[in-house]
Design an enzyme around this catalytic site. Structure first.
Site, PDB file in Angstrom:
ATOM      1  N   TYR A 155      -8.400  15.375  -8.266  1.00  0.00           N
ATOM      2  CA  TYR A 155      -7.414  14.755  -9.155  1.00  0.00           C
ATOM      3  C   TYR A 155      -6.515  15.817  -9.775  1.00  0.00           C
ATOM      4  CZ  TYR A 155      -5.508  12.072 -13.065  1.00  0.00           C
ATOM      5  OH  TYR A 155      -4.665  11.470 -13.974  1.00  0.00           O
ATOM      6  N   ASP A 192       0.877  -1.172   0.000  1.00  0.00           N
ATOM      7  CA  ASP A 192       0.000   0.000   0.000  1.00  0.00           C
ATOM      8  C   ASP A 192       0.914   1.221   0.000  1.00  0.00           C
ATOM      9  OD1 ASP A 192      -1.670   2.141   0.475  1.00  0.00           O
ATOM     10  OD2 ASP A 192      -2.733   1.192   2.144  1.00  0.00           O
ATOM     11  N   LYS A 235      -2.395  16.304  -9.292  1.00  0.00           N
ATOM     12  CA  LYS A 235      -1.438  16.316 -10.398  1.00  0.00           C
ATOM     13  C   LYS A 235      -0.696  17.649 -10.472  1.00  0.00           C
ATOM     14  CE  LYS A 235      -2.120  12.146 -11.822  1.00  0.00           C
ATOM     15  NZ  LYS A 235      -1.042  11.122 -11.781  1.00  0.00           N
TER      16      LYS A 235
END
Length: 256
Positions: A229, A125, A233
Site C-alpha cells: 500500500y 473495473d 501511494k
C-alpha cells in the site's frame, strides 16, 4: 518566486518544492489556508485520533480548493462510498455535475440517486483498460467534457496478503498495486486524452486530484505496516508530480 502555502504537517517542504508548482490559483490563497483539516490536527494533538487520519470533509475541501468554483463544471469521481461519496455530494452542492465510476454497480446507482439530475454513473473495473475507457467515454457522452477528476478508488490490500515486506505475498503486492496505482494510471491516461483536446473553461482545460497517503513519506510501523500500500501511494505521488510538470503548459492542473 511564489510563496509556499503553509501546511500543518510534514508535507510543507514537499509542497513548497514540487506539488503545487503548476497551480497558480493556489499560490494566491491567503496564508491562513491549509490543505489538511484543522479539526483533524487538533484531534491529533489531543490524542483523539491516529496521526494519519484525515476526515472526508477535509479531503473534500482540498478538492474544492484545487478545482476553484465548481459551478457548471463536469467532474468524474472514481469510487462510490466514503470519501468518494462525500466528495460527489459536495461537488453537486457546489453546482457541479458528477459522473461516478466504480466497481460495484449497486453502490454507483445508490450514489447517483443521491445526486439526482446532476449525477450519472457507469460501473467499471478500473484495473481494466477497456472498462476505464468506456467509463470516461460515457462521462463525455453524458455531459460533453470533463473539467475535473477526483481519483479516490483504491483498497487496503491486507486481506489479499499485504503487510510488512517479509510477510507480503506476491498476490497481496499485485492486487494492491493494481487497485491503487494501475487504476489511477488508466483513469488519468483516458482523461488526459480527453482534456488535451477540449476547449478551456475559465482559463483551464482540466484539473486532476489523485488520492495519496501520508504513508508515502511518513511510515507508521505499529498500525499501518502495509508495504505494498505504501509503495502504491509513493508511486502515485511521483506520478502526479511528473504529470503536474508535464501538463501545466496544456493548462491541465494535477495535484495529489
Amino acid at each position: 518566486m511564489s510563496r509556499a502555502i503553509p501546511l500543518v504537517d510534514a508535507r510543507k517542504d514537499f509542497v513548497a518544492r514540487s506539488r503545487f508548482a503548476s497551480c497558480d490559483a493556489l499560490r494566491n490563497l491567503p496564508d491562513s489556508t491549509v490543505l489538511r483539516n484543522r479539526g483533524d490536527e487538533s484531534a491529533r494533538r489531543d490524542g483523539r485520533s491516529h496521526p494519519h487520519s484525515q476526515s472526508p470533509d477535509g479531503l473534500v475541501l482540498q478538492w474544492c480548493i484545487r478545482m476553484g468554483s465548481l459551478q457548471g463544471k463536469i467532474c468524474l469521481v472514481t469510487g462510490s462510498t466514503g470519501i468518494a461519496e462525500a466528495a460527489a455530494i459536495k461537488a453537486v452542492e457546489e453546482g457541479a455535475k458528477v459522473f461516478v465510476a466504480s466497481r460495484t454497480e449497486s453502490n454507483c446507482r445508490a450514489l447517483a440517486q443521491k445526486l439526482g439530475e446532476h449525477g450519472a454513473y457507469r460501473a467499471a473495473d478500473l484495473t481494466e483498460e477497456g472498462e476505464v475507457e468506456a467509463a470516461v467515454a460515457a462521462c463525455v457522452e453524458e455531459w460533453g467534457r470533463i473539467d475535473g477528476v477526483f481519483n479516490v478508488a483504491g483498497i487496503s490490500g491486507r486481506k489479499f496478503g499485504d503487510g510488512p515486506l517479509h510477510l507480503c505475498t506476491v498476490d497481496g503486492w499485485d492486487v494492491t498495486l493494481d487497485a491503487n496505482l494501475k487504476s489511477m494510471f488508466l483513469v488519468c491516461r483516458a482523461v488526459l486524452n480527453r482534456m488535451m483536446g477540449q476547449e478551456e473553461n475559465r482559463g483551464i482545460r482540466g484539473a486532476i486530484l489523485n488520492m495519496g497517503s501520508v504513508l508515502s513519506f511518513a511510515p507508521e510501523r505499529t498500525f499501518f505496516a502495509s508495504h505494498a500500500y505504501a509503495a502504491s501511494k509513493g508511486a502515485i505521488v511521483s506520478m502526479s508530480k511528473a504529470m503536474a510538470a508535464y501538463y501545466a503548459p496544456q493548462k491541465i492542473r494535477v495535484n495529489v
